[in-house]
Design a protein around this motif. Structure first.
Motif, mmCIF file in Angstrom:
data_model
loop_
_atom_site.group_PDB
_atom_site.id
_atom_site.type_symbol
_atom_site.label_atom_id
_atom_site.label_comp_id
_atom_site.label_asym_id
_atom_site.label_seq_id
_atom_site.Cartn_x
_atom_site.Cartn_y
_atom_site.Cartn_z
ATOM 1 N N SER C 43 7.689 5.083 -7.771
ATOM 2 C CA SER C 43 7.353 5.534 -6.417
ATOM 3 C C SER C 43 8.585 5.528 -5.516
ATOM 4 N N GLN C 85 0.826 7.520 -3.536
ATOM 5 C CA GLN C 85 0.061 6.686 -4.466
ATOM 6 C C GLN C 85 -1.080 5.991 -3.721
ATOM 7 N N ASP C 161 2.046 11.382 -7.267
ATOM 8 C CA ASP C 161 2.209 9.954 -7.560
ATOM 9 C C ASP C 161 0.863 9.335 -7.929
ATOM 10 N N GLU C 162 0.638 9.155 -9.221
ATOM 11 C CA GLU C 162 -0.585 8.513 -9.739
ATOM 12 C C GLU C 162 -1.856 9.090 -9.127
HETATM 13 MG MG MG Z 1 4.110 3.406 -7.743
#
Ligand code: MG
Ligand code: ADP
Lengths: 341, 282, 241
Positions: C43, C85, C161-162
């Motif tokens: 991240s 995220q 991000d995820e």
């Molecule tokens: Mg992360």
């Protein structure tokens, strides 16, 4: 009848009543109270442009009222400039001042901005109280200015009787409401709301949050200053403690917050509900129970923030919608489209 | 005088450091503390400074329950807001209520302690004459700051408070009760205002709106010193106090006031995190 | 041509080196996967690219231009969009409102913005929720809203991000499909993901980082059989040498 038609009808009705009121209501006292009511609604609506949409807490808007009042008064008394022109100059000066406060503080935590606006407006008050002359302009220190009621006429922003003032402030209020409506549906409105709620996400979506807030601040201080001129021409007397007071700053902010920041109707609603309460408790209990209206004010503020943090407009809008549903008779059909703007 | 400002700012900074909220009611808490001290002294006939043993606990619990009853519900409602503006607003509501309730109950008149063993006492320091109660105020400010510092560094509760101030989510994951911590921090901040009140009572009048003056000064000082910095609060208080006591020898008192605001705005533009503050996380 | 290129990127937080001399590049139209254990610095790398943190060292090039200290909003206007995220919806507003904020990046007109937002919602099978308050969405829907908003800015490259963490398996499959659809429309995609099944299916190439350092790079098959990667994921003690 559709929902939209009813809304339009209600709005027209309110407009007709507002414009017709002086024809029926001949008492200058009541007109006076109404004029101040509209003036406050105008202040809170202007405040809302930055305090509501941009999600910050300005607590020094009286500084802009003062800049507007002093600029037009000084220009007209000392240089013979029409207050209408002075009003625009005052607005521009206020916008510049607003941007200057916002520049260092909009990048900081919100608390800084709140404190900076207080210090700025108190600083201006102290300055005006101390200085007799600012360059070629006479400020007249703590005693302020008495505006002599001569040269009656539209050009000089000077009238006999209250009716002209009533219509001026009414038009100003409608103007600022229309402007707010327009902004809330424009790109800037979306950007302000987004930046106020989640600045990091807003930045990632292409928003220069600090710049959007600066624009809002400039507009808000400009509009607030215009009403400063109105206040001066209406009361014919200004001094630092009346137009640049912290009490005025706080009152503007808190009426808007109780009514509901970030909504269009909220700040007006706040003024409609709270001004009469404070007027009447001041009139009837002022002698026996001093400060009662401020206790009421404080209590309402605390309770509203705890139970309705988005202001009184939220439950009232819901009630209004339910009423409409009843009238249209389609409650049973269920889902109503809700707007979150 | 600077030391009183410092003490007021110290309470503000403790509360801000932990709750991330400017307590606008802080001046009013000082005012409440002054009334408590006043009545304690009048009823018991104690020496003004002994009233500390009454004022400090009373103010601690006053702050503790004020936060618990009035402010906590908002934190609960706005869990995920990093810096709830709503709380600032509520503290202002509390300010209005406290000041005007006091006005209703005790009236607008100014009060001072009658048989005051400290009134007008001076002590010579070479060339300078220093007022005794103000000297004690200075001592109290330094001791209080040291005690608060020690509490935060060395005690279990102090560490829990610091952990919460750094990251309230992480702290609550580690089993720290966030709201208890807030209550205690608010209580300590209020107790500090109580100490300021006791040191102020011997040489200052007591009236319902006495707090406002210290409120605004307190805000200016915490920003000058850096929001959340204990040393900064005391030093900022002393700087403002010095300006105010030396200034009038060269100019009118209101000009001194203008200089204080000017200094504030200057710092805000040049070093917004304050003279002794750390940079913030965004 | 490489649309995004990173050379020796370093990011320190105080004494902690979160990203350590990381180099990688993405070709236009590719899907690049970035994986690594929790706290590996994925991240943080994204935040450096997107302009949230200034890098401590190294260079970042976007479409041939160095973007080291550019602001997030400038990068967005240039065509670099990202999701968070930890989702950050504008909770008090409707889904449509949220997405319109994104579409204003390329237009000044409210009507146009609304039209574009509706198109994006349709693309993501999200139309039926357009009037829902964003604060009332489920976690899966919030992740989808993150993508919708980013997509509405009409990016050339999308940093995800995820976006599949916390989704149910059926939702993961749908998300994989959506991402492939976006790539087919010509958007380059840089994706961080923990769900192996998804990242293996999606990525053209995968970069693996551990303690901020790149430890492997290659096709999904190559990476899956890499010794260093297995070590990083399963722990050193597992490997008997
Ligand atoms: Mg992360
Ligand atoms: N803003 C920050 N300040 C200090 N340390 C940070 C910050 N952001 C991330 N870190 C640290 O950097 C390391 C990498 O974090 P992150 O990039 O979030 O990992 P990943 O996304 O791979 O799980 C972690 O040790 C984390 O604690």
């Amino acid at each position: 009848m559709t929902r939209q038609n009813i809304n339009r009808f209600a709005l027209t009705l309110v407009g007709v009543v507002a414009f017709g009121l002086p024809l029926v209501l001949r008492s200058p006292t009541y007109l006076h109270i109404l004029i101040l009511l509209y003036l406050y609604a105008y202040f809170t609506t202007s405040w809302n442009l930055v305090g509501g949409f941009a999600g910050v807490l300005p607590l020094g808007h009286a500084a802009f009222v003062g800049i507007g009042a002093y600029t037009s008064t000084i220009l007209s008394l000392q240089y013979g400039v029409s207050p209408w022109l002075g009003m625009i100059v005052g607005g521009i000066l206020a916008a510049i001042a607003g941007v200057l406060i916002g520049l260092p503080t909009f990048k900081m935590r919100g608390a800084y901005f709140a404190l900076a606006t207080i210090a700025f407006s108190e600083g201006i008050r102290v300055m005006v109280e101390n200085i007799d002359y600012l360059g070629p302009f006479k400020l007249n220190g703590p005693s302020g200015f008495q505006i002599p009621p001569k040269n009656i006429g539209l050009v000089n922003y000077m009238f006999i009787g209250k009716e002209p003032y009533y219509y001026i402030v009414l038009v100003m209020l409608i103007g600022v409401l229309a402007f707010t409506y327009f902004i809330s549906r424009s790109k800037l409105g979306y950007y302000l709301n987004a930046g106020g709620e989640e600045p990091e996400a807003a930045m990632a979506l292409g928003i220069n949050v600090a710049r959007a807030k600066l624009i809002a601040m400039a507009m808000s201080s400009f509009l607030t200053a215009l009403a400063g001129t109105f206040y001066a021409q209406f009361t014919l007397y200004i001094h630092p403690k009346s137009v640049i007071s912290l009490d005025l700053s706080f009152e503007i902010a808190f009426i808007a917050l109780i009514g509901g920041r970030g909504s269009i109707a909220g700040p007006v609603l706040g003024a409609l509900l709270l001004r009469p309460v404070s007027d009447f408790s001041r009139i009837y209990f002022g002698a026996t129970l001093p400060g009662l209206h401020l206790i009421i004010f404080g209590t309402v503020l605390v309770l509203v923030m705890i139970y309705q943090p988005r202001g009184l407009q939220e439950p009232l809008t819901r009630a209004y919608n339910r009423l409409l549903d009843k009238i249209i008779g389609q409650t049973a059909q269920g889902k109503v489209r809700h707007e979150y703007s | 005088m600077g030391s009183i400002y410092g003490l007021t700012a110290l309470g503000l900074t403790i509360i801000f450091g932990v709750l991330k909220v400017i307590n606008f009611a802080h001046g009013s808490l000082l005012m409440v503390g002054m009334y408590v001290a006043y009545w304690a002294i009048v009823f018991t006939g104690l020496h003004p400074y002994i009233s500390l043993i009454i004022v400090v606990p009373v103010m601690y619990f006053f702050g503790f329950y004020l936060q618990d009853i009035v402010i906590k519900p908002i934190f609960k409602a706005e869990k995920d807001v990093r810096e709830p503006i709503t709380v600032i607003i509520v503290t202002t509501g509390v300010w209005y209520i406290l000041d005007n309730l006091t006005l209703l109950i005790f009236g607008p008149q100014y009060r001072g302690i009658q048989d005051n063993p400290l009134r007008g006492k001076m002590i010579e320091f070479g060339e300078m004459m220093i007022s005794v109660p103000k000297l004690w105020g200075f001592v109290a400010a330094v001791i209080t700051a040291a005690a608060v510092y020690w509490f935060f560094q060395k005690t279990r509760m102090g560490r829990a408070i610091r952990a919460t101030s750094l990251d309230r989510e992480a702290a609550s994951l580690m089993g720290i009760n966030q709201f208890k911590v807030y209550n205690v921090a608010f209580g300590i901040g209020t107790a500090t205002a109580g100490i300021a009140a006791v040191t102020l009572v011997p040489f200052y009048n007591i009236f319902p709106t006495v707090g406002v003056l210290f409120d605004i000064k307190g805000f200016i000082i915490v920003v000058l010193g850096g929001l959340g910095s204990i040393g900064g609060a005391i030093l900022g208080g002393i700087i403002i106090g010095l300006i105010e006591s030396i200034g009038p020898q060269f100019m009118t008192a209101t000009w001194t006031e203008a200089i204080v605001y000017g200094l504030f705005l200057l710092v805000l533009f040049v070093k917004p995190s304050g003279l002794f503050g750390v940079k913030y996380d965004w | 041509m490489n649309i995004l290129e990173i050379k020796n990127l370093v990011k320190d937080f105080g004494g902690l080196r979160a990203v350590d001399t990381l180099s990688l590049s993405i070709e236009k139209g590719q899907i690049l996967g970035l994986i690594g254990p929790n706290g590996a610095g994925k991240s943080t790398a994204f935040n450096c690219i997107a302009g949230v943190y200034p890098p401590t060292g190294g260079e970042i090039y976007f479409a041939g231009e160095k973007i080291n200290r550019r602001k997030p909003w400038d990068l967005c206007k240039k065509g670099l969009a990202r999701t968070f995220q930890i989702v950050k919806p504008f909770s008090s507003k409707s889904v449509l409102y949220n997405v319109m904020v994104g579409s204003f990046a390329t237009t000044d007109k409210t009507a146009v913005a609304e039209e574009k937002a509706l198109k994006v919602l349709k693309l993501l099978y999200f139309e039926d929720k357009k009037d829902e308050r964003a604060g009332n969405l489920t976690i899966g829907e919030r992740k989808r809203l993150e993508i919708a908003r980013a997509l509405a800015t009409e990016p050339k490259i999308l940093l995800l991000d995820e976006v599949m963490a916390g989704l149910r398996p059926a939702e993961v499959d749908e998300m994989v499909q959506i991402i492939q659809k976006l790539r087919d429309q010509g958007i380059t995609i840089f994706v961080i993901e923990h769900i192996m099944r998804a990242i293996m299916a999606l990525s053209d190439r995968i970069v693996v980082i551990h303690f901020g350092k790149k430890i492997a790079e290659g096709s999904p098959q190559e990476v899956a059989s890499d010794e260093n990667v297995i070590k990083a994921y399963l722990g050193d003690e597992y490997v008997v040498s």
